[in-house]
Design a protein around this motif. Structure first.
Motif, PDB file in Angstrom:
ATOM      1  N   SER A  23      -4.233   0.678  -3.244  1.00 14.32           N
ATOM      2  CA  SER A  23      -4.168   1.970  -3.933  1.00 14.32           C
ATOM      3  C   SER A  23      -4.842   1.850  -5.289  1.00 14.32           C
ATOM      4  O   SER A  23      -5.572   0.893  -5.558  1.00 14.32           O
ATOM      5  CB  SER A  23      -2.701   2.374  -4.088  1.00 14.32           C
ATOM      6  N   HIS A  71       8.671   0.502  -5.174  1.00  9.54           N
ATOM      7  CA  HIS A  71       7.580   1.387  -4.764  1.00  9.54           C
ATOM      8  C   HIS A  71       6.736   0.750  -3.643  1.00  9.54           C
ATOM      9  O   HIS A  71       6.300   1.431  -2.707  1.00  9.54           O
ATOM     10  CB  HIS A  71       6.721   1.678  -5.998  1.00  9.54           C
ATOM     11  N   ASP A  73       0.832   8.364  -2.899  1.00  7.68           N
ATOM     12  CA  ASP A  73       2.220   8.340  -3.373  1.00  7.68           C
ATOM     13  C   ASP A  73       2.985   9.595  -2.944  1.00  7.68           C
ATOM     14  O   ASP A  73       2.488  10.708  -3.082  1.00  7.68           O
ATOM     15  CB  ASP A  73       2.233   8.192  -4.899  1.00  7.68           C
ATOM     16  N   HIS A 102       5.657   1.937   0.232  1.00  8.87           N
ATOM     17  CA  HIS A 102       4.364   1.980   0.935  1.00  8.87           C
ATOM     18  C   HIS A 102       4.460   1.286   2.299  1.00  8.87           C
ATOM     19  O   HIS A 102       3.862   1.739   3.273  1.00  8.87           O
ATOM     20  CB  HIS A 102       3.266   1.328   0.088  1.00  8.87           C
TER      21      HIS A 102
HETATM   22 ZN    ZN Z   1       1.579   3.799  -4.744  1.00  6.95          ZN
END
Ligand code: ZN
Ligand code: KG4
Length: 379
Positions: free
Chosen positions: A147, A118, A347, A122
């Motif tokens: 985040s 993940h 996201d 980003h």
């Molecule tokens: Zn994230």
């Protein structure tokens, strides 16, 4: 390379936290579709993400979200070259929904399944937007991912051609406690502004500037022992909590805001009239302290690495004061700075498909044993 003559279309799937997302990206840079189903309304009344509810919602949403992404892209499943899926870090129950769907689809289509970190997603979000604007961030770069779940600084460099990873990462610093977005959410909750806290506190802080509200309290820079590039936000959050506890005059307005928020009145226009000058000053001082720490650590990381490219990603990258301060600093120091748009900062699955494209070129394929990882560092 052989693949470059043919367009590679990848379906990205993201379900690591409270957004179910699917997107189709061609050649790692052209977004053909990007669909995000947010669960904010479900978690709002609990003041944060409830893992069990999150996985249940992912289960409900994954099929329609993927279907919509395919429809928007105008493609059939057979047009896909691969499926990329977030495998960590995140909530295991949530990740498993995306992983199971991705595995099944890849198997049924006989296409490769590409595991995506993940956080690498980003990083790729910053590249994706830059590519769309026709520019190419120069590496090495410093990347700040900020985040609700992460606050981490990386040095990002080209990786060796035979590495399965798209980039080589060196972690320069990370939060020791709360992520910056988490601190926003917790402070917003304790001040009665509801969840998520970042956008409304950002808007209120701007109002405090124009109303020149005086800060009722000052927060000094946070010091972290050991690595000076590590962050810590729980101290600022706790200082807000103590300040509010010691000043009973806040209680009545907090209660009124909680009532307004519970009744669905959550906009700036609804909440601003319920804020005293003192509250606006407090919000501004909180934001100033968080932004200062993000800015100073990022600056120090840039100095340490001797780079002049800066990438900023994650939900808090949408913060107007953070953007303004970083842009000022970039202009002073001659950095080239890349922020994804809001849609790509938070996201989404386009960033996952873009990261998967790099994995595809490097044949970083997963088999059916792919599992979810709650923690999964980069590099
Ligand atoms: Zn994230
Ligand atoms: O990247 P994201 O959508 O999800 C996570 O991976 O966490 O980020 C959501 C976080 C939340 O904590 C939210 O309060 C924060 O980003 N956020 C902001 C702003 N917009 C969203 N924080 C500060 N200022 C904003 N404008």
């Amino acid at each position: 390379m052989e693949q470059s003559s043919k367009t590679i279309r990848i379906l990205g799937i993201e379900s690591s936290c409270d957004e179910t997302a699917a997107a189709v990206v061609a050649d790692g840079r052209h977004i053909l579709s990007s669909v995000v189903a947010s669960q904010i309304d479900i978690h709002r009344k609990y003041g944060g993400v409830v893992p069990e509810l999150a996985s249940r919602e992912h289960l409900r949403e994954i099929v329609p979200v993927v279907r919509e992404a395919m429809e928007q892209a105008g493609l059939g499943f057979q047009d896909l070259d691969a499926v990329g899926v977030t495998c960590g870090p995140g909530l295991v129950g949530s990740l498993l929904v995306g992983i199971t769907y991705g595995k099944t689809l890849a198997h049924a289509l006989n296409r490769p399944l590409i595991p995506v970190n993940h956080l690498e997603g980003h990083v790729c979000a910053a590249f994706l937007e830059a590519h769309q604007q026709g520019s190419e961030p120069q590496l090495p770069a410093v990347c700040l991912i900020v985040s609700g779940g992460h606050t981490v600084l990386y040095q990002v460099a080209e990786s060796a051609a035979d590495s399965p990873n798209a980039f080589a990462y060196r972690r320069l610093g990370q939060t020791r406690d709360d992520a910056a977005g988490e601190a926003y959410d917790k402070v917003a909750k304790l001040l009665g502004f509801g969840y998520p806290g970042g956008p409304i506190l950002d808007q209120l802080a701007a109002k405090a500037v124009s109303a020149s509200a005086k800060p009722p309290v000052k927060f000094g820079p946070t010091k972290t022992r050991g690595n000076p590039l590590d962050f810590s936000f729980s101290g600022i959050k706790t200082a807000v909590l103590y300040h509010v506890r010691e000043h009973p005059e806040y209680q009545e307005e907090i209660r009124r805001r909680e009532e307004a928020v519970a009744a669905g009145h959550r906009s700036l226009a609804d909440l601003l009239p319920l804020c005293s000058e003192q509250t606006l000053g407090l919000v501004r001082e909180f934001q100033r302290a968080v932004v200062r720490d993000l800015l100073e650590r990022t600056s120090a990381a840039v100095d340490e690495c001797g780079v002049n490219t800066v990438l900023i990603s994650g939900g808090v990258a949408a913060n107007s004061e953070l953007r303004a301060r970083l842009l000022e600093r970039a202009a002073e120091r001659g950095w080239r700075i890349y922020f994804p748009s809001r849609a790509l900062s938070t996201d989404n699955a386009a960033m996952i498909a873009a990261a998967a494209h790099l994995g595809f070129l490097r044949h970083r394929f997963a088999d059916m044993s792919l599992n979810a990882k709650a923690t999964l560092p980069l590099g």
